[in-house]
Design a protein around this motif. Structure first.
Motif, PDB file in Angstrom:
ATOM      1  N   VAL A   1     -16.283  14.205  -4.469  1.00 26.06           N
ATOM      2  CA  VAL A   1     -16.641  12.791  -4.583  1.00 26.06           C
ATOM      3  C   VAL A   1     -18.136  12.721  -4.872  1.00 26.06           C
ATOM      4  O   VAL A   1     -18.956  13.253  -4.104  1.00 26.06           O
ATOM      5  N   LEU A   2     -18.484  12.080  -5.994  1.00 23.63           N
ATOM      6  CA  LEU A   2     -19.874  11.968  -6.438  1.00 23.63           C
ATOM      7  C   LEU A   2     -20.319  10.522  -6.318  1.00 23.63           C
ATOM      8  O   LEU A   2     -19.597   9.605  -6.718  1.00 23.63           O
ATOM      9  N   TYR A   3     -21.514  10.300  -5.775  1.00 25.47           N
ATOM     10  CA  TYR A   3     -21.983   8.954  -5.459  1.00 25.47           C
ATOM     11  C   TYR A   3     -23.236   8.601  -6.255  1.00 25.47           C
ATOM     12  O   TYR A   3     -24.113   9.443  -6.461  1.00 25.47           O
ATOM     13  N   THR A   4     -23.337   7.340  -6.660  1.00 22.07           N
ATOM     14  CA  THR A   4     -24.613   6.816  -7.128  1.00 22.07           C
ATOM     15  C   THR A   4     -25.443   6.384  -5.918  1.00 22.07           C
ATOM     16  O   THR A   4     -24.951   6.350  -4.786  1.00 22.07           O
TER      17      THR A   4
ATOM     18  N   GLN B   1     -33.815  -0.332   1.410  1.00 23.94           N
ATOM     19  CA  GLN B   1     -34.116   1.093   1.273  1.00 23.94           C
ATOM     20  C   GLN B   1     -33.188   1.740   0.241  1.00 23.94           C
ATOM     21  O   GLN B   1     -32.101   1.246  -0.038  1.00 23.94           O
ATOM     22  N   HIS B   2     -33.643   2.873  -0.313  1.00 22.44           N
ATOM     23  CA  HIS B   2     -32.840   3.652  -1.249  1.00 22.44           C
ATOM     24  C   HIS B   2     -32.141   4.766  -0.473  1.00 22.44           C
ATOM     25  O   HIS B   2     -32.795   5.580   0.177  1.00 22.44           O
ATOM     26  N   ARG B   3     -30.827   4.791  -0.578  1.00 20.39           N
ATOM     27  CA  ARG B   3     -30.047   5.799   0.161  1.00 20.39           C
ATOM     28  C   ARG B   3     -29.210   6.602  -0.814  1.00 20.39           C
ATOM     29  O   ARG B   3     -28.377   6.056  -1.546  1.00 20.39           O
ATOM     30  N   HIS B   4     -29.408   7.900  -0.820  1.00 20.40           N
ATOM     31  CA  HIS B   4     -28.677   8.809  -1.714  1.00 20.40           C
ATOM     32  C   HIS B   4     -27.790   9.722  -0.879  1.00 20.40           C
ATOM     33  O   HIS B   4     -28.197  10.181   0.198  1.00 20.40           O
ATOM     34  N   GLN B   5     -26.591   9.991  -1.383  1.00 19.08           N
ATOM     35  CA  GLN B   5     -25.664  10.875  -0.682  1.00 19.08           C
ATOM     36  C   GLN B   5     -25.246  12.022  -1.586  1.00 19.08           C
ATOM     37  O   GLN B   5     -24.878  11.815  -2.754  1.00 19.08           O
ATOM     38  N   ASP B   6     -25.287  13.242  -1.061  1.00 17.47           N
ATOM     39  CA  ASP B   6     -24.829  14.418  -1.795  1.00 17.47           C
ATOM     40  C   ASP B   6     -23.321  14.364  -1.995  1.00 17.47           C
ATOM     41  O   ASP B   6     -22.609  13.673  -1.258  1.00 17.47           O
ATOM     42  N   PRO B   7     -22.792  15.115  -2.971  1.00 10.61           N
ATOM     43  CA  PRO B   7     -21.335  15.137  -3.188  1.00 10.61           C
ATOM     44  C   PRO B   7     -20.589  15.661  -1.958  1.00 10.61           C
ATOM     45  O   PRO B   7     -21.111  16.449  -1.166  1.00 10.61           O
ATOM     46  N   ILE B   8     -19.359  15.187  -1.812  1.00  5.09           N
ATOM     47  CA  ILE B   8     -18.434  15.689  -0.797  1.00  5.09           C
ATOM     48  C   ILE B   8     -17.368  16.523  -1.501  1.00  5.09           C
ATOM     49  O   ILE B   8     -16.750  16.058  -2.468  1.00  5.09           O
ATOM     50  N   LEU B   9     -17.147  17.732  -1.055  1.00  8.13           N
ATOM     51  CA  LEU B   9     -16.089  18.596  -1.578  1.00  8.13           C
ATOM     52  C   LEU B   9     -14.821  18.343  -0.778  1.00  8.13           C
ATOM     53  O   LEU B   9     -14.856  18.258   0.459  1.00  8.13           O
TER      54      LEU B   9
ATOM     55  N   PHE C   1     -12.737  18.052   4.193  1.00  2.00           N
ATOM     56  CA  PHE C   1     -13.848  17.727   3.317  1.00  2.00           C
ATOM     57  C   PHE C   1     -15.159  18.100   3.976  1.00  2.00           C
ATOM     58  O   PHE C   1     -15.286  18.107   5.209  1.00  2.00           O
ATOM     59  N   THR C   2     -16.147  18.432   3.140  1.00  2.00           N
ATOM     60  CA  THR C   2     -17.444  18.854   3.651  1.00  2.00           C
ATOM     61  C   THR C   2     -18.533  18.448   2.672  1.00  2.00           C
ATOM     62  O   THR C   2     -18.284  18.284   1.474  1.00  2.00           O
ATOM     63  N   GLY C   3     -19.737  18.289   3.186  1.00  2.00           N
ATOM     64  CA  GLY C   3     -20.878  17.890   2.362  1.00  2.00           C
ATOM     65  C   GLY C   3     -21.326  16.490   2.736  1.00  2.00           C
ATOM     66  O   GLY C   3     -21.200  16.053   3.871  1.00  2.00           O
ATOM     67  N   GLY C   4     -21.865  15.756   1.741  1.00  2.00           N
ATOM     68  CA  GLY C   4     -22.189  14.357   1.931  1.00  2.00           C
ATOM     69  C   GLY C   4     -23.453  14.068   2.706  1.00  2.00           C
ATOM     70  O   GLY C   4     -23.626  12.959   3.225  1.00  2.00           O
ATOM     71  N   GLU C   5     -24.385  15.020   2.817  1.00  2.00           N
ATOM     72  CA  GLU C   5     -25.642  14.727   3.494  1.00  2.00           C
ATOM     73  C   GLU C   5     -26.404  13.635   2.745  1.00  2.00           C
ATOM     74  O   GLU C   5     -26.362  13.545   1.522  1.00  2.00           O
ATOM     75  N   THR C   6     -27.127  12.813   3.475  1.00  2.00           N
ATOM     76  CA  THR C   6     -27.823  11.686   2.865  1.00  2.00           C
ATOM     77  C   THR C   6     -29.331  11.789   3.043  1.00  2.00           C
ATOM     78  O   THR C   6     -29.832  12.457   3.960  1.00  2.00           O
TER      79      THR C   6
END
Length: 312
Positions: free
Chosen positions: A203-206, A215-223, A246-251
């Protein structure tokens, strides 16, 4: 989508058409989707309309990366879905759209202080295109009656549209206020009355450029990875046992890491029963069994599906 590999009659076709019940249930949490039959075969030109009611309770289930502690939230409400099968370059394809709405209520802890939230409205809609690349050609109903599944390889792309209810003065919302893209590839293998499925994706996020006060919040992809074991009963119903990881998704928040890596397991089950050749009922349930972040929520859903078209 469909059918017993030996007896693709009208009732069995309906009973196997697991197009949207679990997908709708996963609308708030599509990274944790455990939907069975995502790449199962079907005749072309068939339409499915689904009305579902889904509820979750427990850990945070709308955006499990927000900086809250000890979330105790309930999200419940109706979901409307539509799907259609068609041919694409000689292969079976499917388009589906899910429009969820919900009422959210509950409490959590933020920076050591208790907070509460109650809100109702539209969640982020989901649209998806699926294509069976190998083992499932595009067939009209008459040709499909003699089709027997062996191994199917499919791929899909689901998109979450940021159209739901959102308030940048609140940490918990029904919308994530960003686009999300979920590509996936899966394999489905039929063995007599059993069908085994494996799928993996990401899962890829804008970036959410208006998070909690601008604030600007970015999230890494989740596998993501999921597995489903489905049994087709002789009279038409089917039962699936499902699991996902699922794993990943650090912000990061305005460039600052939030140290919130996700690493979570879910298990569930789905049961579908044909009422008649046009109508079926589906029940599904799932729960988190292991979570690094606080999102071990329980989910229950029921769906009524109506099918038409394709000569059925």
């Amino acid at each position: 989508m469909l059918a017993d590999r030996r007896t693709p009659g009208p009732v069995r076709l309906l009973a196997g058409a697991g197009l949207l019940a679990c997908g709708a249930a996963g609308a708030p949490v599509h990274a944790q989707n455990i939907e069975p039959r995502a790449y199962a075969p079907a005749p072309t030109g068939v339409n499915f309309l689904v009305l579902a009611y889904v509820g979750t309770r427990g850990g945070l289930s709308t955006d499990n990366s927000t900086p809250l502690k000890d979330p105790h939230l309930a999200v419940q409400g109706p979901i409307l879905g539509y799907a259609r099968t068609f041919g694409l370059l000689g292969q079976l394809a499917k388009f589906d759209a899910i429009v969820p709405s919900a009422r959210l209520s509950g409490s959590a802890t933020f920076q050591g202080q208790p907070v509460e939230r109650q809100v109702s409205g539209l969640m982020d809609p989901l649209v998806r295109l699926s294509v069976n690349l190998v083992g499932s050609p595009a067939l009209a109903l008459e040709e499909f009656r003699s089709y027997r599944q062996d191994v199917i390889v499919g791929a899909s792309l689901q998109v979450s549209l940021p159209l739901g209810q959102y308030d940048n003065t609140r940490l918990v919302n029904l919308s994530a206020n960003r686009w999300a893209f979920h590509p996936e590839i899966g394999v489905s293998k039929a063995m007599d009355r059993w069908v085994l499925e494996l799928a993996t994706g990401a899962v890829l996020y804008t970036t959410n450029k208006d998070f909690f006060g601008g604030q600007h919040r970015h999230q890494d992809p989740i596998l993501t990875a999921r597995a489903n074991a489905i049994y087709n009963f002789r009279s038409g119903p089917w039962l699936s046992v499902d699991t996902s990881y699922f794993t990943g998704g650090e912000t990061t928040l305005d460039g600052r890491p939030e140290n919130n890596l996700q690493r979570n397991w879910r298990v569930g089950t789905t049961f579908a029963y044909p009422v008649n050749p046009s109508v079926s009922v589906k029940l599904n349930a799932s729960r988190g069994v292991s979570a690094r972040t606080g999102n071990n929520f329980d989910l229950l859903g029921v769906a009524l599906q109506y099918r038409w078209g394709g000569g059925l």
